[in-house]
Motif scaffolding. Structure first.
Motif, PDB file in Angstrom:
ATOM      1  N   LEU A  59     -14.294  -2.482   0.102  1.00 44.92           N
ATOM      2  CA  LEU A  59     -13.299  -1.910   1.004  1.00 44.92           C
ATOM      3  C   LEU A  59     -12.054  -1.470   0.246  1.00 44.92           C
ATOM      4  CD1 LEU A  59     -13.556  -4.352   4.051  1.00 44.92           C
ATOM      5  CD2 LEU A  59     -14.387  -2.000   3.924  1.00 44.92           C
ATOM      6  N   SER A  60     -11.642  -2.247  -0.745  1.00 46.57           N
ATOM      7  CA  SER A  60     -10.472  -1.878  -1.552  1.00 46.57           C
ATOM      8  C   SER A  60     -10.727  -0.574  -2.299  1.00 46.57           C
ATOM      9  CB  SER A  60     -10.140  -2.998  -2.539  1.00 46.57           C
ATOM     10  OG  SER A  60      -9.732  -4.167  -1.858  1.00 46.57           O
ATOM     11  N   ALA A  61     -11.946  -0.413  -2.822  1.00 47.73           N
ATOM     12  CA  ALA A  61     -12.286   0.825  -3.532  1.00 47.73           C
ATOM     13  C   ALA A  61     -12.290   2.013  -2.577  1.00 47.73           C
ATOM     14  CB  ALA A  61     -13.649   0.670  -4.208  1.00 47.73           C
ATOM     15  N   GLN A  62     -12.810   1.811  -1.374  1.00 50.94           N
ATOM     16  CA  GLN A  62     -12.802   2.883  -0.382  1.00 50.94           C
ATOM     17  C   GLN A  62     -11.383   3.260   0.013  1.00 50.94           C
ATOM     18  OE1 GLN A  62     -15.253   1.135   2.668  1.00 50.94           O
ATOM     19  NE2 GLN A  62     -17.163   1.889   1.780  1.00 50.94           N
ATOM     20  N   ALA A  63     -10.524   2.249   0.155  1.00 49.22           N
ATOM     21  CA  ALA A  63      -9.119   2.512   0.494  1.00 49.22           C
ATOM     22  C   ALA A  63      -8.437   3.306  -0.616  1.00 49.22           C
ATOM     23  CB  ALA A  63      -8.391   1.206   0.752  1.00 49.22           C
ATOM     24  N   ASP A  64      -8.711   2.964  -1.864  1.00 50.13           N
ATOM     25  CA  ASP A  64      -8.110   3.684  -2.995  1.00 50.13           C
ATOM     26  C   ASP A  64      -8.520   5.152  -2.987  1.00 50.13           C
ATOM     27  OD1 ASP A  64      -6.875   1.369  -3.834  1.00 50.13           O
ATOM     28  OD2 ASP A  64      -8.386   0.887  -5.358  1.00 50.13           O
ATOM     29  N   THR A  65      -9.793   5.412  -2.706  1.00 50.91           N
ATOM     30  CA  THR A  65     -10.272   6.796  -2.660  1.00 50.91           C
ATOM     31  C   THR A  65      -9.612   7.567  -1.522  1.00 50.91           C
ATOM     32  OG1 THR A  65     -12.411   6.072  -3.537  1.00 50.91           O
ATOM     33  CG2 THR A  65     -12.330   8.245  -2.539  1.00 50.91           C
ATOM     34  N   GLU A  76       0.279  20.168   2.693  1.00 53.26           N
ATOM     35  CA  GLU A  76      -0.393  21.225   3.446  1.00 53.26           C
ATOM     36  C   GLU A  76      -1.117  20.707   4.676  1.00 53.26           C
ATOM     37  OE1 GLU A  76      -3.503  24.962   2.821  1.00 53.26           O
ATOM     38  OE2 GLU A  76      -3.050  23.617   1.143  1.00 53.26           O
ATOM     39  N   PHE A  77      -1.877  19.629   4.516  1.00 51.60           N
ATOM     40  CA  PHE A  77      -2.691  19.120   5.616  1.00 51.60           C
ATOM     41  C   PHE A  77      -2.132  17.846   6.250  1.00 51.60           C
ATOM     42  CE2 PHE A  77      -5.796  21.379   2.866  1.00 51.60           C
ATOM     43  CZ  PHE A  77      -6.123  22.386   3.759  1.00 51.60           C
ATOM     44  N   ILE A  78      -1.276  17.137   5.557  1.00 53.21           N
ATOM     45  CA  ILE A  78      -0.632  15.939   6.087  1.00 53.21           C
ATOM     46  C   ILE A  78       0.875  16.172   6.028  1.00 53.21           C
ATOM     47  CG2 ILE A  78      -0.430  13.430   5.956  1.00 53.21           C
ATOM     48  CD1 ILE A  78      -3.290  14.253   6.295  1.00 53.21           C
ATOM     49  N   LYS A  79       1.522  16.336   7.168  1.00 52.74           N
ATOM     50  CA  LYS A  79       2.933  16.720   7.190  1.00 52.74           C
ATOM     51  C   LYS A  79       3.872  15.526   7.019  1.00 52.74           C
ATOM     52  CE  LYS A  79       1.980  21.032   7.790  1.00 52.74           C
ATOM     53  NZ  LYS A  79       2.157  21.978   6.660  1.00 52.74           N
ATOM     54  N   THR A  80       3.531  14.406   7.630  1.00 50.65           N
ATOM     55  CA  THR A  80       4.320  13.182   7.479  1.00 50.65           C
ATOM     56  C   THR A  80       3.360  12.049   7.167  1.00 50.65           C
ATOM     57  OG1 THR A  80       5.977  13.927   9.085  1.00 50.65           O
ATOM     58  CG2 THR A  80       5.911  11.564   8.584  1.00 50.65           C
ATOM     59  N   CYS A  81       3.667  11.289   6.124  1.00 46.44           N
ATOM     60  CA  CYS A  81       2.773  10.187   5.775  1.00 46.44           C
ATOM     61  C   CYS A  81       3.597   9.027   5.226  1.00 46.44           C
ATOM     62  CB  CYS A  81       1.737  10.633   4.748  1.00 46.44           C
ATOM     63  SG  CYS A  81       0.495   9.382   4.405  1.00 46.44           S
ATOM     64  N   ARG A  82       3.835   8.036   6.067  1.00 39.41           N
ATOM     65  CA  ARG A  82       4.572   6.844   5.667  1.00 39.41           C
ATOM     66  C   ARG A  82       3.665   5.613   5.732  1.00 39.41           C
ATOM     67  NH1 ARG A  82      10.191   6.995   8.880  1.00 39.41           N
ATOM     68  NH2 ARG A  82      10.681   5.368   7.339  1.00 39.41           N
ATOM     69  N   VAL A  83       2.366   5.897   5.598  1.00 36.46           N
ATOM     70  CA  VAL A  83       1.362   4.829   5.604  1.00 36.46           C
ATOM     71  C   VAL A  83       0.355   5.080   4.485  1.00 36.46           C
ATOM     72  CG1 VAL A  83       1.532   4.390   8.089  1.00 36.46           C
ATOM     73  CG2 VAL A  83      -0.092   6.091   7.246  1.00 36.46           C
ATOM     74  N   LYS A  84      -0.409   4.062   4.185  1.00 33.95           N
ATOM     75  CA  LYS A  84      -1.554   4.187   3.295  1.00 33.95           C
ATOM     76  C   LYS A  84      -2.690   3.365   3.885  1.00 33.95           C
ATOM     77  CE  LYS A  84      -0.426   0.233   0.306  1.00 33.95           C
ATOM     78  NZ  LYS A  84      -0.174  -0.209  -1.084  1.00 33.95           N
ATOM     79  N   VAL A  85      -3.892   3.619   3.401  1.00 31.08           N
ATOM     80  CA  VAL A  85      -5.048   2.855   3.860  1.00 31.08           C
ATOM     81  C   VAL A  85      -5.183   1.598   3.010  1.00 31.08           C
ATOM     82  CG1 VAL A  85      -7.529   2.892   4.301  1.00 31.08           C
ATOM     83  CG2 VAL A  85      -6.181   4.988   4.569  1.00 31.08           C
ATOM     84  N   GLY A  86      -5.435   0.484   3.654  1.00 30.23           N
ATOM     85  CA  GLY A  86      -5.614  -0.772   2.944  1.00 30.23           C
ATOM     86  C   GLY A  86      -6.571  -1.674   3.685  1.00 30.23           C
ATOM     87  N   VAL A  87      -6.887  -2.805   3.079  1.00 28.82           N
ATOM     88  CA  VAL A  87      -7.758  -3.794   3.726  1.00 28.82           C
ATOM     89  C   VAL A  87      -6.910  -4.611   4.689  1.00 28.82           C
ATOM     90  CG1 VAL A  87      -9.324  -5.730   3.377  1.00 28.82           C
ATOM     91  CG2 VAL A  87      -9.237  -3.874   1.703  1.00 28.82           C
ATOM     92  N   SER A  88      -7.353  -4.709   5.936  1.00 26.53           N
ATOM     93  CA  SER A  88      -6.589  -5.425   6.947  1.00 26.53           C
ATOM     94  C   SER A  88      -6.595  -6.918   6.685  1.00 26.53           C
ATOM     95  CB  SER A  88      -7.170  -5.149   8.340  1.00 26.53           C
ATOM     96  OG  SER A  88      -6.533  -5.948   9.311  1.00 26.53           O
ATOM     97  N   GLU A  89      -5.420  -7.533   6.720  1.00 21.48           N
ATOM     98  CA  GLU A  89      -5.323  -8.980   6.560  1.00 21.48           C
ATOM     99  C   GLU A  89      -5.807  -9.710   7.806  1.00 21.48           C
ATOM    100  OE1 GLU A  89      -1.383 -10.022   5.478  1.00 21.48           O
ATOM    101  OE2 GLU A  89      -1.471  -9.067   3.492  1.00 21.48           O
ATOM    102  N   ASN A  90      -5.964  -8.992   8.920  1.00 23.94           N
ATOM    103  CA  ASN A  90      -6.432  -9.611  10.155  1.00 23.94           C
ATOM    104  C   ASN A  90      -7.949  -9.554  10.289  1.00 23.94           C
ATOM    105  OD1 ASN A  90      -3.829 -10.259  11.330  1.00 23.94           O
ATOM    106  ND2 ASN A  90      -3.528  -8.054  11.488  1.00 23.94           N
ATOM    107  N   GLY A  91      -8.626  -9.142   9.214  1.00 24.25           N
ATOM    108  CA  GLY A  91     -10.078  -9.098   9.255  1.00 24.25           C
ATOM    109  C   GLY A  91     -10.636  -7.879   9.941  1.00 24.25           C
TER     110      GLY A  91
END
Length: 579
Positions: A59-65, A76-91
């Protein structure tokens, strides 16, 4: 929208993950399902509370990609981005994490409605499958079935390096990279079918015995959905997929980030079921259409203080229309915290059938919802007149059909009063006898408004009887359903709250409360029918003819109004304006 794996949720939490889902289409004749499915009933046992290390690494590798793809797609395709994808600590498998501090109401993510990175039914029908599907293709599964076809097409292209699938839409390299990373990060068929990692299986993947229990535990019927999927996949198999197995392969082999490979069902009934579940659980309804918006779909659900994904304007000049995820009026985030979305105001059954879970707010039983349906009888002698009213005199933007389904609600602070729109529809449905004169053409432009108030005592009684009968029938259909879960079970602490048996029990209790509360309201209303004001009395009031009549022949005085210079039915004498 959100993600497929989840740990058993503690009773006190309000955070939940959406799994795979679908929106039922209201049809009839689905009480008994004749299935050719090879699924067998499964013993569900999920008490592992943490992901295995190798799964977490994947999952960590998928999040990095995905994060690398996010960077390439800005601005161009993402106008605002104040998040990233990560592994959820809530499972909750993958999640969106804040990259900086955000206050209430901030835009966390903004993605335009760009066909290169957003999957939509209009894109599918007008471009991708334009030369494959009939011009006016309209499957039983609706928009989500078409989105499932889009998911399968992307899967086929990526797994075969473009040798299968339809090479549309045309994309820039960075957009292609994002879609490829997104498809590879989707839960695979094996993840969605195996009882590992404490995964919440979606009802579409349950064994037949559990699906049968679910069918009798809610007023929303899973057999309708399964039958619609079977109908569509059978038609597509016969008319589209089997005609060109180079373009539409039955199976494909995907290589994961960890180097392992897995065979996916693709353009066949099992593959369609997987893609349909993916599409409906991750799609959002915006601008009159369901859409899958990669990255946006990684947001998990929370009950309180968050907002649904909404349409907004973005870009340098604020003129680009697209989807936005805001922090909500009740939430602010620190860097690294998981950012949540709301999946909308839905009943327990809708959450389970759409997303594969039941929210903690629903489990608390503060708001209980059931569904009942009514249809104008085709043998009704006024059937055509009533259909004419529904089609032309109800709502210009969405004329009503003769078959209508309504939610009934039991909620703290409410007395069980049904939806006024349901009462209005039923008054028209039950219009008969002496009240049928209202269906004359002279009243055609006014009749729907007339139905918003009581018509006559017999009509009002018939409406209440219809509601009581529908609720009673629904309650009776749930009687005798055994899930093996009871509130006083000695082993209740060992029962998985996310097992099919537990989820069916929650639905049954919730809907029973809603149906019972509505029946209580109906019975109270029946006792007060003589206190209501009906059409004829309202009409006399409008004409000023509701005054008491004193007959001179029976001792009344013809000069009763002499002192006021008023005649019967008058509120003032002619020419007596008081300036």
């Amino acid at each position: 929208m959100a993600l497929i794996l989840s740990i058993v949720l503690l009773a006190s939490t309000t955070i939940t993950t959406r799994t795979y889902g679908f929106s039922p289409i209201s049809t009839s004749g689905h009480n008994v399902r004749s299935s050719t499915s090879k699924k067998t009933s499964t013993q569900y046992n999920s008490f592992q509370h943490f992901m295995a290390k190798d799964e977490n690494d994947l999952l960590s590798a998928q999040a990095d990609t995905l994060n690398a793809a996010l960077e390439k797609c800005q601005p161009e395709f993402i106008k605002t981005c104040r998040v990233k994808v990560g592994v959820s600590e809530n499972g909750n498998r993958l999640a969106l994490l804040a990259t900086d501090n955000m206050k209430k109401g901030d835009v966390a993510l903004a993605i335009p409605y760009e066909d290169q990175i957003v999957l939509s039914p209009s894109l599918a029908l007008k471009e991708v499958f334009k030369d494959v599907l009939p011009k006016k293709y309209d499957g039983w599964t609706g928009d989500n079935g078409i989105l499932a076809m889009m998911v399968l097409n992307e899967l086929a292209k990526i797994a075969t390096d473009g040798n299968a699938g339809i090479p549309l839409p045309k994309r820039k390299p960075e957009a292609s990279y994002l879609i490829s990373a997104w498809v590879e990060a989707l839960p695979s068929p094996s993840e969605m079918k195996e009882m590992n990692m404490n995964m919440n299986l979606h009802p579409i993947l349950w064994g037949e015995e559990d699906q049968e229990t679910l069918q009798s535990s809610t007023t929303k019927k899973i057999y309708r959905i399964l039958d619609d999927m079977d109908e569509d996949s059978a038609w597509l198999e016969e008319n589209i997929w089997s005609k060109d197995r180079i373009k539409f392969p039955e199976t494909v082999t995907m290589k994961k980030n960890g180097g392992e490979t897995e065979t996916y069902d693709c353009f066949n009934p099992d593959g369609f079921a997987w893609a349909f579940a993916i599409a409906t659980s991750r799609s959002v309804f915006l601008e009159g259409s369901s859409r899958i918006i990669p990255i946006m779909d990684m947001a998990n659900h929370a009950d309180i203080g968050v907002e649904e994904v909404q349409t907004g304007y973005m870009g340098t000049f604020g003129t680009t229309k697209g989807s936005q995820l805001r922090t909500g009026a009740g939430r602010k985030y620190k860097q690294g915290e998981e950012v949540y979305a709301s999946y909308g105001p839905k009943s327990a059954a809708e959450y389970l059938l759409d997303h594969g879970f039941v929210t903690q707010q629903t489990r608390s039983m503060t708001t209980c919802v059931a569904e009942i349906s009514f249809e104008i009888d085709p043998d009704d002698r006024f059937y055509d007149d009533k259909l004419d009213v529904l089609e032309f005199e109800t709502y210009d933007s969405a004329p009503m059909e003769p078959l209508q389904s309504f939610d009934i609600v039991s909620e703290v602070g409410r007395d069980g009063e049904p939806d006024p729109a349901m009462i209005q529809f039923l008054r028209l449905l039950k219009l008969d006898g002496k009240d049928a004169f209202l269906l004359e053409s002279i009243f055609r432009k006014e009749i729907w408004e007339f139905m918003s108030e009581p018509v006559s005592e017999p009509n009002e009684r018939a409406v209440l009887d219809a509601i009581e009968s529908a609720c009673s029938k629904a309650l009776k259909s749930m009687e005798g359903t055994d899930t093996g879960v009871t509130s006083d079970d000695d082993n209740s602490e060992e029962i998985d709250p996310n097992s099919p048996a537990s989820l069916c029990a929650i639905l049954r209790e919730s809907e029973t409360r809603a149906l019972s509360r509505t029946m209580e309201f109906v019975n109270r209303e029946k006792e007060a029918l003589d206190l209501k004001v009906y059409y004829q009395e309202r009409r006399l009031q409008d004409l000023g003819l509701d005054s008491e009549w004193n007959n001179p022949d029976e001792g009344g005085s013809a000069d009763a109004y002499a002192d006021d210079d008023l005649g019967f039915g008058q509120s003032r004498a002619p020419g007596s304006l008081d300036w």
